[in-house]
Design a protein around this motif. Structure first.
Motif, short mmCIF file in Angstrom:
data_model
loop_
_atom_site.label_atom_id
_atom_site.label_comp_id
_atom_site.label_asym_id
_atom_site.label_seq_id
_atom_site.Cartn_x
_atom_site.Cartn_y
_atom_site.Cartn_z
N ASN A 108 0.90 -1.10 -0.23
CA ASN A 108 -0.10 -0.14 0.13
C ASN A 108 0.95 1.21 -0.04
OD1 ASN A 108 -2.04 1.82 0.51
ND2 ASN A 108 -2.40 1.25 2.50
N ASP B 189 4.17 7.16 1.97
CA ASP B 189 4.10 6.14 3.02
C ASP B 189 3.69 4.80 2.71
OD1 ASP B 189 3.37 5.00 5.41
OD2 ASP B 189 1.44 5.71 5.33
N THR B 190 4.59 3.86 2.81
CA THR B 190 4.17 2.57 2.17
C THR B 190 4.09 1.67 3.22
OG1 THR B 190 6.18 1.33 1.38
CG2 THR B 190 5.56 3.49 0.24
N1 SER Z 1 0.06 3.50 6.71
C1 SER Z 1 -0.19 2.66 5.67
C2 SER Z 1 -0.67 1.38 6.11
O1 SER Z 1 -0.69 1.13 7.44
C3 SER Z 1 1.02 2.36 4.67
O2 SER Z 1 2.14 2.19 5.37
O3 SER Z 1 -1.30 0.43 5.31
#
Ligand code: SER
Length: 582
Positions: free
Chosen positions: A201, A223-224
């Motif tokens: 994600n 942010d992945t």
């Molecule tokens: N914050 C997002 C998640 O927890 C991607 O790191 O999926």
């Protein structure tokens, strides 16, 4: 590919793409009462997503230990886990959609060897708050994703925010087609029949949401998050994470030991054992509130299921040994804390065995009283919990086994009331990290603020508190700083703190909104909970810090401050132990 190889490949790949590898934050956010556990890689990074400078730069990568507790009751099926590891990479105002998507595509196809035909991606469909994410879709196409494998969904699927308020944005999610038959003509990545499994994600975090709606953040972030256990399972062609090397040794031992064969119970035991061990290694202990209660539930549920399989509870020690051996390469903290882990789990087991015997007798009595009525009132469930310490989930399971139901709604109402009471207690406890508040610990708390500011004055603004712990005898303070402090620096910090103590500065407290606190230049611990009012403590003009208190009213009587030890805590983090001598 083993989980640890996936982790190493991931960190190396992003390192080669200019990212600095930062350590996993502890599972238990220190001094942060607003969340029970670290639940995502972004959580410890919130201040930096909001614009603070991170000492390791604008491209970061890590593995983060996470616990999510909303799914405890689902564990036992073939996919839910309470503990998991999230691999992540971040751009803090650095690269954005194009580079992020290209890197994800390359990692999946070149490093992990997944063929692009098996990949589907989803993008944000757009609404009044934020436009349709054609940019991401085009980046995917350019990278090599087939056009028919690109989907658009609304906020329900393609928007990411932790909770109600905070940094957020549209996300793009990657799915692996498992090759299973579609469940129907409308089967697509939004369907949870199991054909498409979400693997990664990428959140394009450029908004901030609060009560008034959305606004743009100072910087555009990425942010992945990639779930390690799930990726390992898929790459190994396994049906469940329990079939991977992460769980397999314990699962196999349980099969050997069991006298009754229940697969769900084996999974629950294996999963809860690993979670409990990880939480204990990071300092968690069982109790009746909040974090402690989650740990208690995990251990107790595990024991209930060991009983179901008719496994001698003495075997717990063997199971812990197996997990330590199996997981120590990934988590050396399990080996360092092996004895504590055993002591805590075994003590909790002993307590629970007593409770179980007692509670089961009470349960029988209550059932007799009910007669023909097959619904156990919430009040009874609550009484068993509150008076006999008998966990509601156990009552519910026992009820089911005996052909009864429980009035969950009534129980939950009573439980909520009870929790509110405990939470108030917990807040006092967690605020400022002070378990006990007396003259000594309060002085140490104020000394922590003076030390924090002194370190920033002497070493520089990159110094950030990462944790603190106070007893009546000493304070311990962890902070970001890349190298060992010199003798001269230590002396300078000590002198500065002592000078401020001698000035007999007045300590004052003001309440304001979080935003105003930040604007006023207050330093402090940053949680992922904003919009609330916070307390800001000032010590003369020397220190200003967001904090729950309490503090001394004047610094004059605190004593002489002395640093006893300065050592490494983890990579990039130093630890100071200091005392106040009267
Ligand atoms: N914050 C997002 C998640 O927890 C991607 O790191 O999926």
């Amino acid at each position: 590919m083993k989980a640890i190889e996936i982790r190493n490949k991931y960190l190396n790949f992003f390192k080669n793409h200019g990212h600095n590898v930062i350590p996993s934050a502890p599972l238990i956010p220190e001094n942060d009462p607003s969340v029970l556990f670290t639940t995502a890689g972004m959580q410890p990074l919130v201040p930096y997503l909001l614009g603070e400078k991170h000492p390791a730069g604008t491209r970061l990568t890590d593995y983060q230990k996470c616990v999510r507790t909303n799914d405890i009751d689902e564990v036992g099926d073939n996919r839910h886990l309470t503990y998991f590891e999230m691999l992540g990479n971040w751009s803090l105002g650095d690269y954005f959609k194009e580079e992020s998507i290209q890197m994800s595509f390359d990692f999946l196809t070149k490093e992990l060897g997944i063929s692009k035909e098996k990949l589907s991606v989803t993008c944000f469909a757009g609404d009044d708050d934020c436009p349709r994410d054609e940019i991401s879709a085009n980046c995917w196409k350019k990278a090599g994703i087939l056009e028919e494998n690109i989907y658009f969904y609304g906020k329900d699927n393609n928007w990411w925010i932790a909770g109600e308020e905070g940094p957020c944005g549209p996300d793009t999610e990657m799915f692996l087609d498992t090759g299973k038959e579609p469940c129907g003509p409308n089967c697509d990545p939004s369907c949870d029949c199991g054909k498409y499994v979400e693997i990664w994600n990428n959140v394009f975090m450029e908004y901030f949401k609060d009560k008034n709606g959305y606004s743009k953040l100072k910087q555009r972030n990425v942010d992945t998050g990639l779930g390690l256990e799930r990726m390992a399972m898929l790459l190994q062609g396994k049906e469940t994470p329990f079939d991977t090397e992460l769980f397999y040794p314990v699962m196999k031992k349980l099969e050997e030991l069991q006298k009754v064969d229940i697969i769900e119970s084996r999974r629950i035991i294996a999963e809860h054992l690993r979670s409990s061990m990880m939480i204990i290694a990071d300092g968690g202990r069982p109790s009746n509130i909040d974090r402690g209660y989650v740990l208690r539930r995990l251990i107790r549920r595990m024991i209930r299921h060991l009983n179901k399989l008719q496994i001698d509870l003495k075997e717990l020690s063997t199971l812990i040994d197996i997990n330590v051996q199996n997981l120590k390469e990934m988590y050396p903290e399990l080996e360092t804390n092996e004895q504590t882990i055993k002591d805590v789990i075994i003590e909790e087991k002993d307590k629970f065995v007593k409770t179980l015997n007692h509670g089961e007798r009470e349960f029988e009595k209550e059932i007799k009283r009910l007669g023909e009525n097959k619904k156990i009132p919430g009040e009874v469930v609550f009484k068993l919990y509150d008076t006999y310490g008998f966990p509601p989930e156990v009552t519910s399971e026992l009820a089911k086994e005996n052909g009864y139901e429980i009035d969950l709604k009534e129980f939950e109402e009573l439980f909520k009331k009870h929790q509110e009471k405990s939470r108030l207690g917990a807040e006092v406890k967690f605020k400022g990290g002070l378990a006990d508040q007396n003259e000594k610990t309060i002085s140490y708390h104020t000394a922590t603020h003076l030390l924090h500011q002194a370190l920033r004055t002497v070493l520089g603004e990159h110094v950030k508190q990462c944790g603190s712990n106070i007893t009546e005898e000493r304070l311990r303070f962890d902070f970001t700083h890349p190298q060992k402090m010199t003798k001269e620096e230590i002396k300078e910090v000590e002198d500065l703190v002592n000078e401020e103590i001698k000035k007999d500065l007045k300590v004052t407290c003001e309440e304001m909104s979080y935003e105003d606190a930040k604007k006023s230049g207050a330093i402090g611990l940053f949680t992922d909970k904003y919009g609330d009012r916070v307390k800001v403590y000032s010590i003369g003009n020397f220190s200003k810090e967001i904090c729950g208190g309490p503090h001394v009213t004047h610094t004059g009587d605190m004593g002489t401050f002395k640093i006893k030890k300065e050592e490494s805590s983890s990579s990039g983090v130093r630890r100071i132990k200091a005392v106040l001598i009267k």
